[in-house]
Design a protein around this motif. Structure first.
Motif: not given
Length: 139
Positions: A52-57
């Motif tokens: 959804y936020n187009e990120t990877v932690l």
């Protein structure tokens, strides 16, 4: 790797229709577009990916956290890959990438697959390592 070599690698991954081709394409494109380390990729779980936020932690060396943007080409690919898996394999705590036996990857296994992918792309496997993808991203 220069741009032409990366294009050749990506093109080969996209044309592959073997049983694990979608996993391999997703795995190596994710490495190339985020600059993740091999171990970070091996340790990656579904809860770290936020489509959804187009990120990877990422949890890196020394337990340092980095929030990386996902390249736009990765979103449909990750969704398609996730949809191809069995439901239990997409649990938030499950590894994103598994070996051919369905077990979690080990770093050496990723290296071996990368060498095969390079051969299939017509690139010299002795010349490139996974770390080259990280350096390619950085430059």
């Amino acid at each position: 790797m220069n741009l032409e070599e990366v294009k050749k690698l990506f093109s080969s991954l996209e044309k592959d229709n073997s049983a694990l081709s979608l996993r391999n394409e997703t795995l190596f494109k994710l490495l190339a577009t985020t600059g993740m380390r091999r171990q970070e990729l091996v340790d990656l779980t579904w809860q770290q990916i936020d489509l959804y936020n187009e990120t990877v932690l990422i949890f890196g060396k020394g337990k340092k956290e980095r929030l990386l943007p996902l390249y736009s080409m990765m979103l449909p690919l990750l969704k398609k890959y996730k949809a191809s898996l069995e439901e239990h394999q997409t649990h938030p705590l499950e590894p994103v990438f598994r070996n051919g036996n369905g077990n979690a990857f080990n770093p050496r296994g990723v290296n071996m697959i990368f060498k095969d992918v390079l051969k299939n792309a017509g690139l010299p496997p002795q010349r490139f390592t996974l770390h080259h993808l990280r350096h390619t991203f950085a430059s």
